[in-house]
Design an enzyme around this catalytic site. Structure first.
Site, PDB file in Angstrom:
ATOM      1  N   LYS A 157      32.417  50.854  34.425  1.00 19.27           N
ATOM      2  CA  LYS A 157      31.093  50.423  34.840  1.00 19.27           C
ATOM      3  C   LYS A 157      31.176  49.993  36.300  1.00 19.27           C
ATOM      4  CE  LYS A 157      29.072  47.095  35.499  1.00 19.27           C
ATOM      5  NZ  LYS A 157      28.469  46.620  36.815  1.00 19.27           N
TER       6      LYS A 157
ATOM      7  N   GLU B  16      41.089  40.290  38.676  1.00 20.84           N
ATOM      8  CA  GLU B  16      41.300  40.131  40.115  1.00 20.84           C
ATOM      9  C   GLU B  16      40.037  39.482  40.633  1.00 20.84           C
ATOM     10  OE1 GLU B  16      40.951  40.145  43.722  1.00 20.84           O
ATOM     11  OE2 GLU B  16      40.685  42.324  43.649  1.00 20.84           O
TER      12      GLU B  16
ATOM     13  N   CYS C 121      37.980  40.124  49.027  1.00 22.91           N
ATOM     14  CA  CYS C 121      38.595  38.937  48.428  1.00 22.91           C
ATOM     15  C   CYS C 121      39.858  38.540  49.179  1.00 22.91           C
ATOM     16  CB  CYS C 121      38.900  39.191  46.958  1.00 22.91           C
ATOM     17  SG  CYS C 121      39.882  40.673  46.660  1.00 22.91           S
TER      18      CYS C 121
ATOM     19  N   GLU D 158      34.218  30.954  49.266  1.00 23.75           N
ATOM     20  CA  GLU D 158      34.513  32.272  49.817  1.00 23.75           C
ATOM     21  C   GLU D 158      33.327  32.719  50.666  1.00 23.75           C
ATOM     22  OE1 GLU D 158      36.650  36.277  48.097  1.00 23.75           O
ATOM     23  OE2 GLU D 158      35.279  35.194  46.784  1.00 23.75           O
TER      24      GLU D 158
END
Length: 479
Positions: free
Chosen positions: A176, A252, A286, A383
């Site tokens: 997906k 992750e 990331c 982040e």
């Protein structure tokens, strides 16, 4: 290039419309206009994809490792041959400049080449029991049907990094992709089909209802593994959902990467590394450097040179020659970055360059360097996922390490020094799954990629990557 992509669901080796012929809109972030429409899968479509994967699993698990290897190798060669098609698709749907998209094609395709070579090297062992009475045999077998949820920021590489080892191990898949960037994955499915992958091994469903479609599959006993790349909050939810079936899970998740420049560092090399660590993928990675800790003795020099490099970048549509920085993925991303910058300046930080939204209809934010960043600023904790670098200073190595580790995340950390005793000392002290020493990019298909703490668990790439898709079976042999 968009016209070359099939825009239906790929289930059981067939391209088919979603239930009710539903479609979802894919936009170009450089213009905010519609790029294409693709099938919008329903819960029933998701179930059909898992049914196809489950039906194909037994035969695929028995397939010869050499066959799996050759399919991956053929797919690798097709991806390389069609570099420009993949690159343009990624730039159009995600925004990164063409040069970066070409780099992702080179990087992403390498996972297929690497795991093509690993497919024929899966092995167990045979040994004599310590008492000599029996023989101990272990074997490796595929985990089984695997659910894969991939993000929008690396539309090709995040797919090949999961699909490559699954194919090599003998697992079938339901993939997906992110609703923002489905075209690259759909085109990859076409390539895999052309490379000879049997029907049902790879199934791709695109949907605007990710949670609604995927949760039933995660809770379905036919699924045996879940792998996800994305935010930590979503990852936590998926882990909870996976507990019911006790799925093998690899995650992750988010990052908050420190970038430390010690007083003995080569400042010019550190600036080069900072540009890579911060601006790769427009900062939407990331692994992007999120918190800059620079020794007070070199902070002025580093900040001045870094800001000059950032100010010299050209921002615009990634399809245009000479553009260094493309748009962010959507308006929400721009607003988040703007809010982080505003919070920092409200707390006393100083904007050296950039600091504002770009002009035009696209989702642009200017490359930004901020100094005097207080430790309680939001961007020091969250982040950023954008082209903004906030610089803090330090004077003590132990304090720099403490501040670098002062986060729930633990994906990657970077530091620059010429002291090789410090290289070992700091590498061991940083609480991260990956560490870059005197370099701003650590990703490599031959190395294990992954984090610790709230950045997830499991590894992708390297010798370790295929183990995520294999179960170990022990057989005791009586004499």
């Amino acid at each position: 290039m968009v016209e070359q992509v099939r825009k239906q669901l790929f289930i059981g080796g067939e391209w088919r419309d979603a239930e009710g012929a539903a479609t979802l809109e894919v936009d170009n972030p450089a213009t905010s206009g519609e790029l294409a429409r693709v099938a919008d899968a329903s819960v029933a479509d998701g179930d059909a994809a898992l049914s196809a994967a489950a039906a194909a699993q037994s035969e695929w698990a028995r397939s010869a490792p050499r066959k799996r290897s050759e399919i991956l190798r053929a797919a690798y060669e097709l991806i390389v041959e069609r570099t420009e098609v993949f690159a343009e698709l990624m730039t159009l749907e995600m925004g990164k400049p063409l040069a970066e998209s070409r780099g992702e094609v080179a990087y992403g395709s390498e996972f297929f080449r690497w795991f093509a070579e690993e497919a024929v090297r899966v092995s167990g062992r045979y040994s004599v029991a310590p008492n000599g009475a029996t023989r101990l045999m272990t074997m490796k077998q595929p985990v089984g049907p695997t659910l894969m949820i991939t993000p929008w920021n690396f539309p090709l590489a995040m797919g090949t990094r999961k699909i490559g080892p699954a194919v090599a191990a003998g697992c079938t898949m339901v993939v997906k992709p992110a609703a923002e960037t489905p075209l690259t994955m759909l085109y990859l499915a076409q390539v895999m089909e052309e490379a000879g992958l049997p029907a049902g091994v790879l199934n791709v469903i695109t949907t605007s209802n990710s949670g609604g479609v995927m949760e039933p599959l995660i809770r379905d006993p036919r699924s045996r593994k879940l792998t996800f790349t994305g935010s930590t909050p979503v990852g936590r939810t998926l882990i909870e959902q996976s507990a019911q079936q006790v799925l093998r899970v690899s995650m992750e998740l988010g990052g908050n990467a420190p970038f430390i420049v010690f007083d003995d560092a080569d400042v010019d090399a550190a600036v080069d590394g900072a540009m890579l660590a911060k601006m790769r993928n427009i900062g939407e990675a990331c692994t992007a450097a999120n918190r800059f800790f620079v020794h007070a003795d070199v902070a002025a020099e580093f900040s001045e040179k870094f800001a000059a490099r950032m100010a010299g970048l050209t921002m615009g549509d990634g399809m245009t020659d000479g553009v260094d920085v493309g748009p962010l993925i959507n308006a929400k991303a721009v607003d988040k970055v703007a809010a982080l910058v505003a919070d920092a300046t409200d707390r006393g930080a100083r904007v050296v360059t950039g600091g504002g939204k770009g002009e035009g209809s696209g989702f642009f934010f200017t490359p930004t360097v901020i100094t005097d960043l207080p430790g309680d600023a939001a961007m020091a904790r969250e982040e950023i996922f954008g082209p903004v670098a906030g610089i803090q200073t330090f004077t003590d190595e132990a304090d720099a390490i403490r501040r670098a580790n002062d986060t729930e995340f633990g994906l990657v950390g970077y530091f620059f020094t010429r002291d090789y005793a410090r290289v070992i000392r700091v590498s061991e002290a940083l609480e991260y799954g990956m560490v870059g020493v005197n370099q701003g990019v650590v990703s490599n298909p031959a190395a294990p990629f992954g984090g610790v703490k709230a950045s997830g668990f499991g590894r992708e790439g390297g010798f370790e990557g295929i183990e995520e898709y294999l179960e170990t079976k022990y057989v005791g042999l009586a004499l």
